[in-house]
Design a protein around this motif. Structure first.
Motif, PDB file in Angstrom:
ATOM      1  N   HIS A 118      -7.216   7.739  -5.212  1.00 40.20           N
ATOM      2  CA  HIS A 118      -7.773   7.826  -6.568  1.00 40.20           C
ATOM      3  C   HIS A 118      -7.234   6.688  -7.417  1.00 40.20           C
ATOM      4  O   HIS A 118      -6.028   6.410  -7.414  1.00 40.20           O
ATOM      5  N   PHE A 119      -8.114   6.018  -8.154  1.00 39.11           N
ATOM      6  CA  PHE A 119      -7.714   4.900  -9.006  1.00 39.11           C
ATOM      7  C   PHE A 119      -6.781   5.355 -10.133  1.00 39.11           C
ATOM      8  O   PHE A 119      -5.793   4.693 -10.448  1.00 39.11           O
ATOM      9  N   PHE A 162       2.457   2.794 -12.965  1.00 41.54           N
ATOM     10  CA  PHE A 162       2.607   2.480 -14.402  1.00 41.54           C
ATOM     11  C   PHE A 162       1.700   1.307 -14.803  1.00 41.54           C
ATOM     12  O   PHE A 162       2.124   0.348 -15.452  1.00 41.54           O
ATOM     13  N   MET A 163       0.436   1.424 -14.372  1.00 43.61           N
ATOM     14  CA  MET A 163      -0.567   0.411 -14.677  1.00 43.61           C
ATOM     15  C   MET A 163      -1.754   1.065 -15.374  1.00 43.61           C
ATOM     16  O   MET A 163      -1.831   2.305 -15.480  1.00 43.61           O
ATOM     17  N   THR A 164      -2.661   0.227 -15.821  1.00 40.82           N
ATOM     18  CA  THR A 164      -3.935   0.748 -16.315  1.00 40.82           C
ATOM     19  C   THR A 164      -4.911   0.805 -15.141  1.00 40.82           C
ATOM     20  O   THR A 164      -4.745   0.098 -14.144  1.00 40.82           O
ATOM     21  N   LYS A 169       0.751  -3.721  -2.360  1.00 37.88           N
ATOM     22  CA  LYS A 169       1.370  -2.454  -2.762  1.00 37.88           C
ATOM     23  C   LYS A 169       0.377  -1.587  -3.520  1.00 37.88           C
ATOM     24  O   LYS A 169       0.293  -0.363  -3.306  1.00 37.88           O
ATOM     25  N   THR A 170      -0.398  -2.208  -4.408  1.00 37.10           N
ATOM     26  CA  THR A 170      -1.415  -1.461  -5.158  1.00 37.10           C
ATOM     27  C   THR A 170      -2.458  -0.891  -4.206  1.00 37.10           C
ATOM     28  O   THR A 170      -2.872   0.265  -4.339  1.00 37.10           O
ATOM     29  N   GLY A 220      -6.376  -2.463 -14.409  1.00 33.53           N
ATOM     30  CA  GLY A 220      -5.398  -3.316 -13.727  1.00 33.53           C
ATOM     31  C   GLY A 220      -5.388  -3.074 -12.226  1.00 33.53           C
ATOM     32  O   GLY A 220      -5.264  -4.015 -11.431  1.00 33.53           O
ATOM     33  N   VAL A 221      -5.535  -1.775 -11.829  1.00 32.07           N
ATOM     34  CA  VAL A 221      -5.614  -1.447 -10.411  1.00 32.07           C
ATOM     35  C   VAL A 221      -6.853  -2.082  -9.797  1.00 32.07           C
ATOM     36  O   VAL A 221      -6.794  -2.717  -8.732  1.00 32.07           O
ATOM     37  N   SER A 222      -7.973  -1.949 -10.475  1.00 34.26           N
ATOM     38  CA  SER A 222      -9.229  -2.522  -9.976  1.00 34.26           C
ATOM     39  C   SER A 222      -9.112  -4.041  -9.836  1.00 34.26           C
ATOM     40  O   SER A 222      -9.621  -4.630  -8.874  1.00 34.26           O
ATOM     41  N   GLN A 223      -8.419  -4.659 -10.788  1.00 34.84           N
ATOM     42  CA  GLN A 223      -8.254  -6.110 -10.737  1.00 34.84           C
ATOM     43  C   GLN A 223      -7.439  -6.540  -9.524  1.00 34.84           C
ATOM     44  O   GLN A 223      -7.771  -7.511  -8.846  1.00 34.84           O
TER      45      GLN A 223
END
Length: 299
Positions: free
Chosen positions: A18-19, A27-29, A8-9, A32-35
C-alpha cells in the motif's frame, strides 16, 4: 548503481502492499513514494508494478528487482556481522621469515592448523628486504627479520635470539689459518648465506677471518632449498653458515663439523608488521606459538 533509497522505498511498498502505509512507515508523503518508484522504474528501464486504482501487482521485472534488493539487505547484514566478529581461530594468516626459520617454524604452525582447521597459515620463506617490502605493500601481514627496519614504517618487537654456526665437512682438519681453509673449501651459497656470513665474521672475533672478503670467496655451490643446504657440506664440497636450529635438524650430523669461534655468534630476530596496523585476533594464536618457540630456545 541503483539508488539505495529508491530500492528501500520499493521493498517497503511491496512488503506493505500500500502506498499510504509505505509513506507512513518511511515518514514520507504518498506523492514522494510514487516519485521514488517512478525514478526507480526509469533507472531500470522497465515497469516494476502494474497499477490498478489503489492496488498494484508486481511485474516480472519488479519481482527480479525486489529479490535483488532483498539480497542487498541480506548482504549488508552479513557484512556487518563479519565486521563485528573476530574469531581467533578463523581466517588467513600470512607470514614470512628466512628459509632456515621456516624449516623450524612450519611444523609448529601446522599443529595450529590441525587443531583449528579454519585457521589458514600461509608461510613464505624470503630474505629480509623482500619481507619488509611485502609487509609495507600489504602482501604479508607479519614477518620475522634479522635487521632492525625503519621504525617510522614498521612496528618492531624483539622476539628472540639464535646462534649461527659455521658448518664444515666432518673430514676437514681445522688449520692454523682457518680463513685459508674457507677459501679452499668454497661457500655453499644460499639466499641468506652472505647475510649470515657477514654477521659471523663481524661477531666471532676470529683474526683469521679479518682479511676475507665475502664477495671474493669462491662459491662451491648454491642451494635455495633449506633442507638441502647441508647436503653438499656433508659430502665435503664446501662450507656454509646457518642457524643452529637448522643444523640440529640435519639427518647426518656425523658428516658435519661446527667451527668453534672465540665468541659465539648470536643473531637477534625481530617480529615486524606495518606501523599502526591492528592485526585480527587470529594472529594472537600464531604469535603465541612463535614466541613459545623462541622462549624454549632461551631456556
Amino acid at each position: 548503481m541503483l539508488n539505495p533509497t529508491w530500492l528501500k522505498t520499493f521493498v517497503t511498498l511491496v512488503d506493505t502492499g500500500h502506498f499510504t502505509k509505505t509513506a507512513e512507515k518511511l515518514f514520507m508523503t504518498q506523492p514522494g513514494v510514487s516519485q521514488h518508484i517512478n525514478k526507480l522504474e526509469k533507472a531500470c528501464g522497465q515497469a516494476l508494478i502494474q497499477r490498478d486504482k489503489k492496488s498494484f501487482d508486481l511485474t516480472e521485472q519488479g519481482l527480479l528487482v525486489y529479490q535483488y534488493a532483498e539480497q542487498l539487505v541480506k548482504n549488508e547484514h552479513e557484512l556487518l556481522e563479519q565486521l563485528g566478529f573476530d574469531n581467533p581461530f578463523v581466517g588467513h594468516c600470512r607470514l614470512a621469515c628466512s628459509g632456515a626459520l621456516a624449516l623450524i617454524l612450519y611444523p609448529k604452525l601446522l599443529e595450529i592448523q590441525v587443531a583449528h582447521s579454519q585457521l589458514i597459515v600461509q608461510l613464505k620463506a624470503a630474505p629480509n628486504h623482500q619481507i619488509l617490502h611485502e609487509i609495507q605493500n600489504g602482501i604479508t601481514d607479519l614477518g620475522i627479520v634479522t635487521d632492525v627496519p625503519n621504525s617510522s614504517l614498521f612496528d618492531i618487537q624483539e622476539i628472540g635470539r639464535e646462534q649461527l654456526c659455521l658448518v664444515l665437512p666432518a673430514k676437514v682438519e681445522i688449520e692454523d689459518d682457518s680463513g685459508d681453509l674457507l677459501t679452499k673449501l668454497g661457500l655453499i651459497n644460499h639466499p641468506d648465506a652472505k647475510h649470515y656470513l657477514s654477521l659471523y665474521f663481524e661477531q666471532s672475533h676470529e683474526s683469521d677471518f679479518s682479511h676475507l672478503s665475502i664477495e671474493q670467496l669462491p662459491v662451491a655451490g648454491y642451494v635455495n632449498q633449506i633442507s638441502q643446504i647441508l647436503e653438499p657440506v656433508a659430502k665435503g664440497l664446501g662450507f656454509t653458515v646457518l642457524p643452529k636450529s637448522a643444523v640440529d635438524m640435519f639427518q647426518d650430523p656425523q658428516c658435519l663439523k661446527v667451527f668453534q669461534p672465540q665468541k659465539p655468534v648470536i643473531e637477534t630476530l625481530y617480529r615486524v608488521k606495518k606501523r599502526n596496523r591492528v592485526l585480527p585476533a587470529r594472529f594472537e594464536t600464531v604469535i603465541s606459538t612463535l614466541q613459545g618457540h623462541f622462549d624454549n630456545l632461551s631456556c
